[in-house]
Design a protein around this motif. Structure first.
Motif, PDB file in Angstrom:
ATOM      1  N   GLU A 122      34.303  14.652  29.312  1.00  0.00           N
ATOM      2  CA  GLU A 122      33.097  15.473  29.377  1.00  0.00           C
ATOM      3  C   GLU A 122      33.445  16.950  29.280  1.00  0.00           C
ATOM      4  O   GLU A 122      32.781  17.717  28.581  1.00  0.00           O
ATOM      5  CB  GLU A 122      32.336  15.195  30.670  1.00  0.00           C
ATOM      6  N   GLU A 123      34.517  17.360  29.982  1.00  0.00           N
ATOM      7  CA  GLU A 123      34.950  18.760  29.907  1.00  0.00           C
ATOM      8  C   GLU A 123      35.421  19.111  28.503  1.00  0.00           C
ATOM      9  O   GLU A 123      35.156  20.212  28.015  1.00  0.00           O
ATOM     10  CB  GLU A 123      36.068  19.004  30.919  1.00  0.00           C
ATOM     11  N   ALA A 124      36.098  18.171  27.847  1.00  0.00           N
ATOM     12  CA  ALA A 124      36.562  18.413  26.482  1.00  0.00           C
ATOM     13  C   ALA A 124      35.379  18.590  25.540  1.00  0.00           C
ATOM     14  O   ALA A 124      35.392  19.462  24.661  1.00  0.00           O
ATOM     15  CB  ALA A 124      37.444  17.260  26.019  1.00  0.00           C
ATOM     16  N   ARG A 125      34.342  17.758  25.721  1.00  0.00           N
ATOM     17  CA  ARG A 125      33.145  17.888  24.884  1.00  0.00           C
ATOM     18  C   ARG A 125      32.469  19.222  25.121  1.00  0.00           C
ATOM     19  O   ARG A 125      31.998  19.880  24.181  1.00  0.00           O
ATOM     20  CB  ARG A 125      32.168  16.745  25.177  1.00  0.00           C
ATOM     21  N   ASP A 126      32.398  19.651  26.388  1.00  0.00           N
ATOM     22  CA  ASP A 126      31.776  20.937  26.704  1.00  0.00           C
ATOM     23  C   ASP A 126      32.544  22.080  26.060  1.00  0.00           C
ATOM     24  O   ASP A 126      31.941  23.016  25.509  1.00  0.00           O
ATOM     25  CB  ASP A 126      31.723  21.134  28.225  1.00  0.00           C
ATOM     26  N   THR A 127      33.877  22.043  26.129  1.00  0.00           N
ATOM     27  CA  THR A 127      34.688  23.101  25.527  1.00  0.00           C
ATOM     28  C   THR A 127      34.507  23.103  24.011  1.00  0.00           C
ATOM     29  O   THR A 127      34.398  24.173  23.388  1.00  0.00           O
ATOM     30  CB  THR A 127      36.177  22.908  25.865  1.00  0.00           C
ATOM     31  N   ARG A 128      34.479  21.939  23.413  1.00  0.00           N
ATOM     32  CA  ARG A 128      34.266  21.841  21.973  1.00  0.00           C
ATOM     33  C   ARG A 128      32.926  22.457  21.586  1.00  0.00           C
ATOM     34  O   ARG A 128      32.822  23.186  20.597  1.00  0.00           O
ATOM     35  CB  ARG A 128      34.315  20.370  21.534  1.00  0.00           C
ATOM     36  N   ARG A 129      31.897  22.185  22.367  1.00  0.00           N
ATOM     37  CA  ARG A 129      30.575  22.742  22.113  1.00  0.00           C
ATOM     38  C   ARG A 129      30.592  24.261  22.232  1.00  0.00           C
ATOM     39  O   ARG A 129      29.991  24.971  21.413  1.00  0.00           O
ATOM     40  CB  ARG A 129      29.574  22.146  23.098  1.00  0.00           C
ATOM     41  N   LEU A 130      31.286  24.778  23.250  1.00  0.00           N
ATOM     42  CA  LEU A 130      31.393  26.221  23.430  1.00  0.00           C
ATOM     43  C   LEU A 130      32.105  26.872  22.244  1.00  0.00           C
ATOM     44  O   LEU A 130      31.713  27.948  21.788  1.00  0.00           O
ATOM     45  CB  LEU A 130      32.140  26.543  24.731  1.00  0.00           C
ATOM     46  N   ILE A 131      33.140  26.210  21.749  1.00  0.00           N
ATOM     47  CA  ILE A 131      33.880  26.739  20.601  1.00  0.00           C
ATOM     48  C   ILE A 131      32.975  26.814  19.379  1.00  0.00           C
ATOM     49  O   ILE A 131      32.932  27.833  18.675  1.00  0.00           O
ATOM     50  CB  ILE A 131      35.117  25.861  20.301  1.00  0.00           C
ATOM     51  N   LEU A 132      32.228  25.744  19.123  1.00  0.00           N
ATOM     52  CA  LEU A 132      31.356  25.722  17.950  1.00  0.00           C
ATOM     53  C   LEU A 132      30.246  26.758  18.059  1.00  0.00           C
ATOM     54  O   LEU A 132      29.919  27.434  17.079  1.00  0.00           O
ATOM     55  CB  LEU A 132      30.768  24.318  17.765  1.00  0.00           C
ATOM     56  N   ASP A 133      29.662  26.888  19.249  1.00  0.00           N
ATOM     57  CA  ASP A 133      28.600  27.878  19.430  1.00  0.00           C
ATOM     58  C   ASP A 133      29.129  29.295  19.220  1.00  0.00           C
ATOM     59  O   ASP A 133      28.496  30.126  18.548  1.00  0.00           O
ATOM     60  CB  ASP A 133      27.996  27.758  20.827  1.00  0.00           C
ATOM     61  N   ALA A 134      30.291  29.580  19.792  1.00  0.00           N
ATOM     62  CA  ALA A 134      30.879  30.911  19.652  1.00  0.00           C
ATOM     63  C   ALA A 134      31.323  31.160  18.210  1.00  0.00           C
ATOM     64  O   ALA A 134      31.204  32.283  17.697  1.00  0.00           O
ATOM     65  CB  ALA A 134      32.063  31.067  20.601  1.00  0.00           C
ATOM     66  N   ALA A 135      31.827  30.113  17.546  1.00  0.00           N
ATOM     67  CA  ALA A 135      32.279  30.258  16.165  1.00  0.00           C
ATOM     68  C   ALA A 135      31.109  30.574  15.238  1.00  0.00           C
ATOM     69  O   ALA A 135      31.228  31.419  14.343  1.00  0.00           O
ATOM     70  CB  ALA A 135      32.990  28.990  15.705  1.00  0.00           C
ATOM     71  N   LEU A 136      29.993  29.906  15.437  1.00  0.00           N
ATOM     72  CA  LEU A 136      28.820  30.172  14.603  1.00  0.00           C
ATOM     73  C   LEU A 136      28.395  31.626  14.745  1.00  0.00           C
ATOM     74  O   LEU A 136      28.102  32.305  13.756  1.00  0.00           O
ATOM     75  CB  LEU A 136      27.672  29.236  15.009  1.00  0.00           C
ATOM     76  N   GLU A 137      28.392  32.112  15.957  1.00  0.00           N
ATOM     77  CA  GLU A 137      28.024  33.507  16.209  1.00  0.00           C
ATOM     78  C   GLU A 137      29.045  34.467  15.595  1.00  0.00           C
ATOM     79  O   GLU A 137      28.677  35.459  14.952  1.00  0.00           O
ATOM     80  CB  GLU A 137      27.928  33.735  17.715  1.00  0.00           C
ATOM     81  N   LEU A 138      30.332  34.160  15.767  1.00  0.00           N
ATOM     82  CA  LEU A 138      31.388  35.029  15.245  1.00  0.00           C
ATOM     83  C   LEU A 138      31.408  35.025  13.717  1.00  0.00           C
ATOM     84  O   LEU A 138      31.538  36.081  13.086  1.00  0.00           O
ATOM     85  CB  LEU A 138      32.745  34.587  15.792  1.00  0.00           C
ATOM     86  N   PHE A 139      31.291  33.854  13.100  1.00  0.00           N
ATOM     87  CA  PHE A 139      31.267  33.766  11.639  1.00  0.00           C
ATOM     88  C   PHE A 139      30.089  34.559  11.075  1.00  0.00           C
ATOM     89  O   PHE A 139      30.205  35.201  10.028  1.00  0.00           O
ATOM     90  CB  PHE A 139      31.162  32.311  11.186  1.00  0.00           C
TER      91      PHE A 139
END
Length: 207
Positions: free
Chosen positions: A7-24
Motif C-alpha cells: 500500500e505504501e509503495a502504491r501511494d509513493t508511486r501515485r505521488l511520483i506520477l502526480d508530481a511528474a505530471l506537474e513538473l513535466f
C-alpha cells in the motif's frame, strides 16, 4: 528498517506520477530532472528508480493512465453474447466515456503536455513507442467484432483510426473550448458514432 508495504509503495508511486505530471507541464519532458522530481515527492532520487527505471518510464505510466493505454479496457469486454443491435450503444458509451474523462483536470493537464511537448517527444522516439500499443488494443476489439460477424470484414487497425480520430479532434475542442456548449459537443460525438457504425456494420440481405 522495515520494507515498505504494498500500500505504501502504491501511494509513493501515485505521488511520483502526480508530481511528474506537474513538473513535466512546467519544465517540459526534457527540462524535468529526476533530482527535482525526487525533491518534490520528498524522497531520495534513488527511490524513484525503485518504482520506475527511467524518466521515460514515468512518462509511459502517465500515457497508460491518460493516453492510448486506457484503450486496454475495451479488450476485456465480453462480446460473446452481444447482439448487433447492442453494438452501436456500446460504441456510443465508449465514446462518451472517453470524452467525459477528457474533461478531468489531470487529464486536461496531460493533454496540454502532449500538445506542448509532442514534437520533442516524437523526435526522442518516446511517443510512437507508447502510442502504438493503445491503437492495437482498439484494433483487437474491432477484430473481434469482425470475427463475430457484427462488423463487415476490413482492416481492424483502420477501423480503430476511423473511430478514434474524430473523437480526438472533438476532445481537442473540449480542451480549447471547455466552457463551450457541452450538449452540442456530445451531440457531435453521438453523430460520429452513428455515422461510423453505419459505415462498418454488416448489412442484412434483402428478403
Amino acid at each position: 528498517m522495515a520494507r515498505p508495504t504494498k500500500e505504501e509503495a502504491r501511494d509513493t508511486r501515485r505521488l511520483i506520477l502526480d508530481a511528474a505530471l506537474e513538473l513535466f507541464a512546467e519544465a517540459g519532458f526534457s527540462g524535468a530532472s529526476m533530482r527535482e522530481l525526487a525533491r518534490r515527492v520528498g524522497v531520495r532520487e534513488s527511490a524513484l528508480y525503485h518504482h520506475f527505471e527511467s524518466k521515460a518510464a514515468i512518462f509511459g505510466a502517465l500515457m497508460e493512465e491518460f493516453g492510448p493505454g486506457k484503450l486496454r479496457r475495451f479488450e476485456g469486454l465480453d462480446l460473446a453474447a452481444m447482439r448487433p443491435a447492442e453494438v452501436e450503444p456500446l460504441l456510443r458509451s465508449m465514446a462518451r466515456t472517453l470524452m467525459e474523462e477528457a474533461a478531468r483536470p489531470r487529464e486536461l493537464s496531460f493533454t496540454r503536455l502532449l500538445m506542448a511537448e509532442g514534437p520533442r517527444l516524437n523526435d526522442a522516439g518516446v511517443l510512437r513507442e507508447m502510442m502504438m500499443p493503445g491503437n492495437a488494443h482498439l484494433a483487437r476489439f474491432f477484430a473481434e467484432l469482425v470475427r463475430r460477424g457484427v462488423v463487415r470484414p476490413g482492416d481492424p487497425e483502420l477501423y480503430a483510426v476511423e473511430f478514434l480520430g474524430p473523437l480526438m479532434m472533438l476532445r481537442l475542442s473540449y480542451l480549447l473550448l471547455a466552457a463551450g456548449d457541452r450538449e452540442r459537443l456530445f451531440a457531435l460525438v453521438d453523430g460520429h458514432v452513428r455515422h461510423f457504425y453505419e459505415s462498418v456494420k454488416v448489412r442484412e440481405e434483402p428478403r
